[in-house]
Design a protein around this motif. Structure first.
Motif, short mmCIF file in Angstrom:
data_model
loop_
_atom_site.label_atom_id
_atom_site.label_comp_id
_atom_site.label_asym_id
_atom_site.label_seq_id
_atom_site.Cartn_x
_atom_site.Cartn_y
_atom_site.Cartn_z
N LEU A 98 0.85 -1.20 0.00
CA LEU A 98 0.00 0.00 0.00
C LEU A 98 0.88 1.24 0.00
CD1 LEU A 98 -2.63 1.67 0.41
CD2 LEU A 98 -2.37 1.28 2.86
N SER A 99 0.65 2.08 -1.00
CA SER A 99 1.27 3.40 -0.98
C SER A 99 0.30 4.30 -0.22
CB SER A 99 1.49 3.89 -2.40
OG SER A 99 1.73 5.28 -2.39
N PHE A 100 0.76 4.82 0.92
CA PHE A 100 -0.15 5.54 1.81
C PHE A 100 -0.50 6.92 1.26
CE2 PHE A 100 1.63 2.37 4.53
CZ PHE A 100 0.65 2.11 5.49
N PRO A 116 1.89 9.33 4.14
CA PRO A 116 2.97 8.54 4.74
C PRO A 116 3.44 9.20 6.05
CG PRO A 116 3.38 8.93 2.41
CD PRO A 116 2.24 9.81 2.80
N VAL A 117 3.61 8.38 7.05
CA VAL A 117 3.93 8.91 8.38
C VAL A 117 5.42 9.26 8.46
CG1 VAL A 117 4.38 6.63 9.39
CG2 VAL A 117 3.53 8.44 10.84
N GLU A 118 5.73 10.28 9.24
CA GLU A 118 7.13 10.67 9.46
C GLU A 118 7.68 9.90 10.66
OE1 GLU A 118 7.81 14.85 9.72
OE2 GLU A 118 6.66 15.30 7.91
N ILE A 119 8.88 9.38 10.53
CA ILE A 119 9.48 8.66 11.67
C ILE A 119 10.87 9.23 11.95
CG2 ILE A 119 9.96 6.43 12.71
CD1 ILE A 119 8.05 5.13 10.83
N PRO A 120 10.95 10.25 12.79
CA PRO A 120 12.25 10.82 13.13
C PRO A 120 13.15 9.78 13.78
CG PRO A 120 10.45 12.20 13.94
CD PRO A 120 9.84 10.93 13.47
N GLY A 121 14.41 9.79 13.40
CA GLY A 121 15.37 8.87 14.04
C GLY A 121 15.54 7.56 13.30
N VAL A 122 14.60 7.22 12.39
CA VAL A 122 14.77 6.00 11.58
C VAL A 122 15.31 6.41 10.21
CG1 VAL A 122 13.60 4.09 10.43
CG2 VAL A 122 12.97 4.70 12.76
N PHE A 159 15.87 1.74 6.91
CA PHE A 159 14.51 1.23 6.85
C PHE A 159 14.27 0.42 5.57
CE2 PHE A 159 10.60 2.58 4.56
CZ PHE A 159 9.71 1.69 5.14
N LEU A 204 13.22 8.85 7.99
CA LEU A 204 12.13 8.41 7.12
C LEU A 204 10.99 9.43 7.07
CD1 LEU A 204 10.65 6.26 5.47
CD2 LEU A 204 10.19 5.03 7.59
N ASN A 205 10.85 10.04 5.92
CA ASN A 205 9.78 11.02 5.62
C ASN A 205 9.84 12.30 6.44
OD1 ASN A 205 8.55 9.45 3.61
ND2 ASN A 205 7.36 8.30 5.11
N GLU A 245 7.40 6.70 -1.39
CA GLU A 245 6.51 5.54 -1.42
C GLU A 245 6.77 4.70 -2.67
OE1 GLU A 245 5.34 5.82 1.91
OE2 GLU A 245 3.53 4.92 1.07
#
Lengths: 392, 250
Positions: free
Chosen positions: B84-86, B89-95, B100, B144-145, B157
């Motif tokens: 699934l392309s969201f 897309p959620v942001e994940i600071p630190g990853v 990933f 990530l994002n 994505e």
């Protein structure tokens, strides 16, 4: 010896029990503060009484011939190894804080009137490994660190224990950060399996325009508390970061007082706490700005992630301010892993355990990434992973 | 055999039933576009297929290659080849983005019994996609994002899709927030994945993306069900007359 036997004793009785001079300066301060118990402000969230009630063997701290090695090794309170050329002395402490808030700071000084003094000459990078080999023992020692003006020094601390049990370690630093210098202290401590408990009581004195970076990485289980008092002179700066990643029945954390005494002094204190199992994390931190410390900047923050419903965080960031001319903030949040982030990772085929680990590490990375030396960073990350997989 | 068979799916979010007996078959090598008014259940459909925690399926089944996936965890569905392309897309600071992507790719490779790629091999694999998508090289070393623009998130994505090589590709409003250049780059990435075997489910409000990705079927989703399925000519009709003009098929 049971330290709880010191409770309510007179000066002479205490001196006799400890085998010390009744006129020792630290004794008066210790008696004034009293042996800590659950009513003591600094130990309210840490079951110190349990540790004080145990019967410990007391060690004689006889200096040994120091063998050459890449790092300083302090084994059961005695220096056994050190890099060539490093100046290490065993001498009476000249730098005891007359107004520390922690009674165990003074008890530690009473039990170890001779300290391990390490001169940090020039720009230097040293590692101190603390080793503990004795069971049912009170291991007590103090270290004095002194760097030089205009110089930059880094001290990386690690801890290693043998198959021991029921030992209490009381140790701590008395640090003088020289004018215009920078001192970094990085502490990586992974505790598991209840081999020992630790109370580390430090005093850091920052001279004019001195910089101190104090980063502690407290990982795993067991009982450990670090108590830090820092005094800042004019234009001095302290950057304190504390990472807790705890599991099982751990009770660990930081109690600190950062005191701004000089004008234009600045402090930044940040705690990141990840708590699993029945762990209790402690961040009880006061920043005090005295009348003399105009134009201070002081910022303090604590963030906690609870990975288990029984995990518990005590976060008490506090400001005590006596002037108007300053910039200050403090805050605290406690929550859980972000479900959206977790799902996003899983939707790409990453397992729940791996996704959880990535998010936990991401949260911690903001502090771990501040460790500029990749060698140190790798050691901390390896400890972190060890705790993660032991707890999941 | 159909790639994905959605049979009489009823699904709710909270206490509200969103999908009310939805049937849809995705055929191998075909591009299916889902269009419909706001609140019709388009995003809930995509969430249901990938096993989102918000959604509770109360009735019906979803078969992937003939096997029910409703009891599978989201990561199991992904490893089997559902992507699934969201929409957001959620942001994940630190990853780290590269870390990933490599973790996700190696999870898939392990699942397929292949050897994992090391960092150098992975970077080589990724670089060829980055250029095609017009992505800056530093985007893979960032979190990530985090701090990505809307267009950068969507390109990221598509980068994930190109690397993971899934078999069922769900694109939830992949065109939203894209300028014309980004839309072209994203569409090019999607078109590269067409191989006559993969199935695509393109969820969109607007016909613009369908100028770049030519659909085989248009499905109109309204009030939790597919009310009409037709060829690409339906897009023009919808543009002119709107969704209210569609009468549910028997």
């Amino acid at each position: 010896m049971k330290l709880s036997e010191l409770k309510g004793k007179t000066r002479e009785e205490t001196a006799t029990l400890l085998g010390i001079d009744p006129e020792a300066a630290a004794l008066e301060h210790f008696l004034a503060l009293g042996l800590p118990d659950k009513k003591s402000e600094e130990y309210r969230y840490f079951r110190v009484e349990k540790l004080l009630e145990r019967d410990y063997k007391i060690l004689d701290y006889v200096p040994k011939a120091i063998q050459e090695a890449e790092k300083i090794v302090i084994s059961d309170g005695v220096v056994t190894h050190a890099p060539k050329g490093l100046r290490i002395y065993n001498e009476r402490c000249q730098t005891m804080d007359p107004v520390h808030f922690d009674p165990l700071y003074y008890l530690s000084h009473l039990l170890s009137p001779h300290v391990i003094k390490i001169d940090l000459d020039g720009d230097t990078d040293i590692e101190i490994e603390h080793r503990f080999t004795q069971s049912n023992t009170l291991i007590n020692y103090r270290i004095v660190l002194a760097n030089q003006a205009n110089r930059h020094a880094t001290v990386f601390e690690s801890f290693r224990e043998e198959e021991i049990e029921d030992t209490l370690v009381l140790y701590g630093y008395d640090i003088l950060v020289a004018p215009d210098s920078t001192l970094r202290i990085l502490k990586n401590q992974l505790m598991q399996k209840n081999r020992y408990a630790m109370v580390a009581s430090h005093r850091i004195q920052l001279a004019q325009r001195a910089n101190a970076l104090i980063k502690s990485f407290d990982l795993g289980g067991d009982m450990g508390l670090q108590l830090i008092k820092a005094d800042l002179d004019r234009y001095a700066h302290i950057d304190a970061g504390h990472l807790l990643y705890l599991n099982h029945e751990a009770q660990r954390g930081t109690v600190s007082k950062i005191i701004h005494k000089g004008e234009h002094s600045t402090s930044h204190q940040e705690a990141k706490n990840i708590l699993d199992g029945n762990a209790r994390g402690i961040f009880d931190a006061l920043i005090k700005v005295e009348h003399s410390a105009k134009y201070t900047k002081a910022h303090q923050n604590s963030k906690a992630i609870l990975l288990h419903e029984k995990a518990y965080m005590v976060a008490k960031p506090q400001l005590e301010i006596y002037i108007d001319e300053l910039e200050a903030s403090h805050g605290s949040t406690t929550g859980q892993l972000d479900e959206k982030q977790l799902f996003y990772l899983r939707s790409r085929g990453i397992s729940y355990t791996e996704a959880r680990k990535m998010l936990v590490i991401a949260f911690a990375n903001t502090l771990i990434d501040q460790v500029k030396d990749h060698r140190h960073q790798d050691i901390i990350k390896a400890s972190f992973e060890e705790v993660f997989y032991s707890g999941s | 055999m159909k790639t994905l068979e959605i049979k009489n799916i009823h699904a709710k979010i909270g206490n509200k039933e969103i999908l009310k007996g939805l049937d849809l078959d995705l055929e191998p090598g075909k591009i299916h576009a889902i269009m419909g008014p706001n609140g019709a259940g388009k995003s809930t459909l995509s969430k249901t297929i990938v096993g989102h925690y918000d959604v509770e399926v109360t009735e019906g089944d979803i078969l992937y290659k003939g096997k029910s996936i409703l009891d599978m965890e989201p990561e199991e569905r992904a490893l089997e080849g559902i992507f699934l392309s969201f929409q957001h897309p959620v942001e994940i600071p630190g990853v780290n983005n590269a870390y990933f992507l490599r973790t996700a790719l190696n999870a898939k490779r392990r699942h397929e019994g292949k050897e994992e790629l090391n960092a150098a091999e992975f970077l080589r694999e990724m670089k060829k996609h980055l250029e095609m998508l017009g992505m800056k090289a530093d985007m893979i070393s960032r979190s990530l994002n985090e701090g990505f623009s809307g267009g950068e998130k969507k390109r990221n994505e598509i980068l994930q899709m190109l690397i993971l090589q899934p078999e069922v590709i769900i694109l939830d409003e992949i065109d939203s927030g894209l300028d014309i250049d980004a839309l072209r780059a994203v569409s090019e990435g999607i078109n590269m994945m067409k191989d006559g075997k993969r199935s695509f489910l393109v969820i969109t409000h607007y016909s613009r993306i369908l100028d770049y990705i030519k659909p085989d079927y248009i499905h109109v989703l309204k009030e939790g069900r597919i009310i009409k399925t037709a060829g690409p000519e339906l897009v023009a009709h919808l543009e002119e007359h709107g969704y209210d003009s569609i009468v549910e098929e028997a």
